[in-house]
Design a protein around this motif. Structure first.
Motif, PDB file in Angstrom:
ATOM      1  N   LEU A 145       0.835  -1.346  -0.022  1.00 42.30           N
ATOM      2  CA  LEU A 145       0.108   0.120   0.154  1.00 42.30           C
ATOM      3  C   LEU A 145       0.604   1.191   0.046  1.00 42.30           C
ATOM      4  O   LEU A 145       1.725   1.267   0.765  1.00 42.30           O
ATOM      5  N   ILE A 146       0.768   2.099  -0.947  1.00 41.28           N
ATOM      6  CA  ILE A 146       1.356   3.489  -0.939  1.00 41.28           C
ATOM      7  C   ILE A 146       0.396   4.529  -0.813  1.00 41.28           C
ATOM      8  O   ILE A 146      -0.247   5.039  -1.568  1.00 41.28           O
ATOM      9  N   PRO A 147       0.567   5.073   0.485  1.00 38.74           N
ATOM     10  CA  PRO A 147      -0.136   6.318   0.700  1.00 38.74           C
ATOM     11  C   PRO A 147       0.517   7.517   0.274  1.00 38.74           C
ATOM     12  O   PRO A 147       1.790   7.872   0.344  1.00 38.74           O
ATOM     13  N   VAL A 148      -0.137   8.392  -0.720  1.00 40.02           N
ATOM     14  CA  VAL A 148       0.559   9.837  -1.036  1.00 40.02           C
ATOM     15  C   VAL A 148      -0.372  10.920  -0.725  1.00 40.02           C
ATOM     16  O   VAL A 148      -1.526  10.731  -0.097  1.00 40.02           O
ATOM     17  N   THR A 149       0.199  12.087  -0.710  1.00 36.12           N
ATOM     18  CA  THR A 149      -0.432  13.296  -0.278  1.00 36.12           C
ATOM     19  C   THR A 149      -1.482  13.718  -1.183  1.00 36.12           C
ATOM     20  O   THR A 149      -1.281  13.543  -2.561  1.00 36.12           O
ATOM     21  N   ASN A 150      -2.534  14.480  -0.777  1.00 38.69           N
ATOM     22  CA  ASN A 150      -3.529  15.014  -1.943  1.00 38.69           C
ATOM     23  C   ASN A 150      -2.843  16.899  -1.852  1.00 38.69           C
ATOM     24  O   ASN A 150      -3.660  17.574  -2.507  1.00 38.69           O
ATOM     25  N   HIS A 151      -2.073  17.125  -0.976  1.00 39.76           N
ATOM     26  CA  HIS A 151      -1.622  18.490  -0.964  1.00 39.76           C
ATOM     27  C   HIS A 151      -0.636  18.847  -2.141  1.00 39.76           C
ATOM     28  O   HIS A 151       0.522  18.439  -2.156  1.00 39.76           O
TER      29      HIS A 151
END
Length: 224
Positions: A5-11
């Motif tokens: 699982l690769i969490p990435v930013t929305n910012h």
């Protein structure tokens, strides 16, 4: 098949500035490249879902970055990230946080991903991060009430590297200081050198030059 699982930013900007930002592309693409080479699948997720902002997509001479960015399947995953509320950690063998300045403004304090990562880790999963990615480890609290980092030796993007990169005035907070205050030990080498720390099932890399080695360390833990 193993899956990360690769969490990435929305910012999409550097802190409160209007400088385009998000996830630093090579830290994502180099790890994805290593995973794919070893037959490991991945999902890209974010707090809100949808298209993830990337920067560093036009770096010259980085063939791995260019090759992965040109892959239609990869683009589809980046443009349609899975929202955090649709994730089940039982589906994954590792969680990897790529860097970029964007996540200092969201994942660094997000409780939803922190809870998922804590649950994943306590069920025997691997947590990995590179450069500013370790900011995603800051909010992780284990079921005993302790910070994940309290017993861990880790690395992350350093103060010297922020100065070299010209970002020290614009970042929401200094990552080295935040991690040093929470972790059992903060480690670093000369700026821009490859450097990875493995402390049990927590893998951290100092800077963009360490992304490939972080990918290899994830693979080693998942395949051996």
């Amino acid at each position: 098949m193993k899956k990360v699982l690769i969490p990435v930013t929305n910012h999409a900007t550097l802190g409160e500035t209007d400088q385009a930002n998000g996830t630093y592309s090579p830290e994502l693409t180099h790890v994805v490249h290593v995973l794919k080479e070893n037959g490991i699948d991945y999902d890209i997720a974010s707090i809100k879902g949808g298209k993830a902002p990337l920067y560093g997509t036009d770096i010259e001479g980085d063939e791995v970055n260019s090759q992965v960015l040109a892959d239609e399947d990869f683009q589809n995953r980046v443009n349609n990230t899975i929202p955090v509320n649709q994730l089940n950690t039982a589906s994954y063998d590792a969680v990897f946080y790529p860097g970029g300045f964007g996540l200092l403004s969201d994942l660094a304090s997000n409780e939803d991903f922190a809870k998922l990562s804590a649950e994943h880790y306590e069920n025997g999963g691997v947590l990995a991060a590179v450069c500013h990615g370790p900011a995603g480890l800051l909010p992780i609290t284990l079921s005993n009430g302790e910070s994940l980092l309290a017993t861990k030796s880790v690395t992350a993007f350093t103060r010297e590297e922020e100065i070299d990169f010209g970002t020290i005035e614009d970042i929401p907070f200094l990552l080295e200081e935040a991690i040093s205050r929470k972790s059992a030990r903060f480690n670093k080498v000369q700026p821009w050198q490859e450097f990875v720390i493995e402390d049990g099932r927590v893998i951290t890399g100092q800077n963009p030059a360490s992304a490939h080695a972080v990918g290899k360390a994830i693979v080693k833990q998942l395949i051996n």
